[in-house]
Design a protein around this motif. Structure first.
Motif, PDB file in Angstrom:
ATOM      1  N   GLY A 178      47.632  24.849   1.496  1.00 23.92           N
ATOM      2  CA  GLY A 178      46.844  23.942   1.914  1.00 23.92           C
ATOM      3  C   GLY A 178      45.419  24.136   1.343  1.00 23.92           C
ATOM      4  O   GLY A 178      45.183  25.344   0.989  1.00 23.92           O
ATOM      5  N   PRO A 179      44.675  22.970   1.175  1.00 23.06           N
ATOM      6  CA  PRO A 179      43.240  23.262   0.402  1.00 23.06           C
ATOM      7  C   PRO A 179      42.490  24.022   1.276  1.00 23.06           C
ATOM      8  O   PRO A 179      41.658  24.697   0.433  1.00 23.06           O
ATOM      9  N   ILE A 223      40.842  27.248  -0.756  1.00 21.83           N
ATOM     10  CA  ILE A 223      39.458  27.128  -0.865  1.00 21.83           C
ATOM     11  C   ILE A 223      38.910  28.392  -0.605  1.00 21.83           C
ATOM     12  O   ILE A 223      37.664  28.953  -1.007  1.00 21.83           O
ATOM     13  N   THR A 224      39.160  28.904   0.581  1.00 20.49           N
ATOM     14  CA  THR A 224      38.722  30.006   1.395  1.00 20.49           C
ATOM     15  C   THR A 224      38.813  31.051   0.590  1.00 20.49           C
ATOM     16  O   THR A 224      38.035  31.850   0.247  1.00 20.49           O
ATOM     17  N   ALA A 225      40.237  31.269   0.317  1.00 19.57           N
ATOM     18  CA  ALA A 225      40.637  32.366  -0.672  1.00 19.57           C
ATOM     19  C   ALA A 225      39.697  32.438  -1.990  1.00 19.57           C
ATOM     20  O   ALA A 225      39.395  33.391  -2.199  1.00 19.57           O
ATOM     21  N   TYR A 226      39.795  31.341  -2.471  1.00 22.04           N
ATOM     22  CA  TYR A 226      38.984  31.372  -3.873  1.00 22.04           C
ATOM     23  C   TYR A 226      37.616  31.472  -3.636  1.00 22.04           C
ATOM     24  O   TYR A 226      36.827  31.929  -4.649  1.00 22.04           O
ATOM     25  N   ARG A 255      50.663  32.267  -0.983  1.00 24.19           N
ATOM     26  CA  ARG A 255      50.634  31.417  -1.921  1.00 24.19           C
ATOM     27  C   ARG A 255      51.993  31.510  -2.721  1.00 24.19           C
ATOM     28  O   ARG A 255      52.130  32.438  -3.289  1.00 24.19           O
ATOM     29  N   PRO A 256      53.035  30.496  -2.734  1.00 29.27           N
ATOM     30  CA  PRO A 256      54.213  30.682  -3.329  1.00 29.27           C
ATOM     31  C   PRO A 256      53.884  31.103  -4.922  1.00 29.27           C
ATOM     32  O   PRO A 256      54.708  31.850  -5.137  1.00 29.27           O
ATOM     33  N   GLU A 257      52.987  30.440  -5.473  1.00 31.19           N
ATOM     34  CA  GLU A 257      53.091  30.677  -6.925  1.00 31.19           C
ATOM     35  C   GLU A 257      52.573  32.180  -7.308  1.00 31.19           C
ATOM     36  O   GLU A 257      52.949  32.706  -8.485  1.00 31.19           O
ATOM     37  N   LEU A 258      52.387  32.928  -6.200  1.00 35.68           N
ATOM     38  CA  LEU A 258      51.824  34.404  -6.366  1.00 35.68           C
ATOM     39  C   LEU A 258      53.080  35.387  -5.869  1.00 35.68           C
ATOM     40  O   LEU A 258      52.853  36.680  -5.666  1.00 35.68           O
ATOM     41  N   ARG A 259      54.178  34.598  -5.573  1.00 31.92           N
ATOM     42  CA  ARG A 259      55.497  35.704  -5.093  1.00 31.92           C
ATOM     43  C   ARG A 259      55.925  36.300  -6.482  1.00 31.92           C
ATOM     44  O   ARG A 259      55.908  35.801  -7.614  1.00 31.92           O
ATOM     45  N   THR A 260      56.510  37.425  -6.104  1.00 31.96           N
ATOM     46  CA  THR A 260      56.974  38.412  -7.178  1.00 31.96           C
ATOM     47  C   THR A 260      58.095  37.601  -7.778  1.00 31.96           C
ATOM     48  O   THR A 260      59.150  37.219  -7.547  1.00 31.96           O
TER      49      THR A 260
END
Length: 161
Positions: free
Chosen positions: A32-33, A37-40, A54-59
């Protein structure tokens, strides 16, 4: 004075969100946003992991030999215009420097080819900013750009040789 301070805060917030959008941050995807945003704003590293929030960062895993994957990673780095710093085919590691397009910061990207026990190969990608506390999604963008370029390389005719 309060109005001036509020104006400065609004300008900085707009600049931060604008930079995240420029970096094509997947703000609306899970988790979620607000979490994104908090992470970024608070982290300056993005890396692949089996348990990434974050799913896009799964191995990412691939049904190809590690040597083929290593070649595609090297080709991807060149295609992206990154500066190759180190390349060690025996260890399956590669290091590059990325210059961010908007602010011209230099970020370090390291890649390690992994050999999962169930066969094939996998990638550990780590992108880290040299300065700052938050990266405004720049490092996530580096990881995603590399993974996209590797995917294209592997899909090209003759990639499996």
């Amino acid at each position: 004075m309060l109005l001036y301070t509020a104006g400065v805060v609004l300008v900085l917030a707009a600049l931060a969100v604008g930079t995240m959008l420029f970096n094509r941050a997947p703000l609306w995807k899970p988790p979620g946003p607000w979490a994104r945003i908090t992470a970024y704003l608070t982290t300056n590293v993005a890396e692949t992991s089996d348990h990434a929030a974050r799913p896009e960062l799964r191995t990412p895993r691939y049904a190809v030999d590690g040597a083929i994957l290593f070649r595609c990673v090297g080709d991807a780095v060149v295609q992206l215009g990154w500066r190759l710093e180190d390349r060690n085919p025996r260890a399956g590691t590669l290091a590059a420097v990325v210059r961010t397009p908007l602010w011209h910061f230099r970020d370090d990207v390291t890649v390690t080819i992994l050999a999962p026990p169930d066969g094939g190969s996998a990638l550990h990608v780590r992108s880290a900013s040299r300065v700052g506390r938050g990266d405004l999604a720049a490092n996530t963008r580096h990881v995603l750009d590399l993974l996209d370029a590797v995917r294209e390389c592997l899909a090209a005719p003759g990639a499996g040789r």
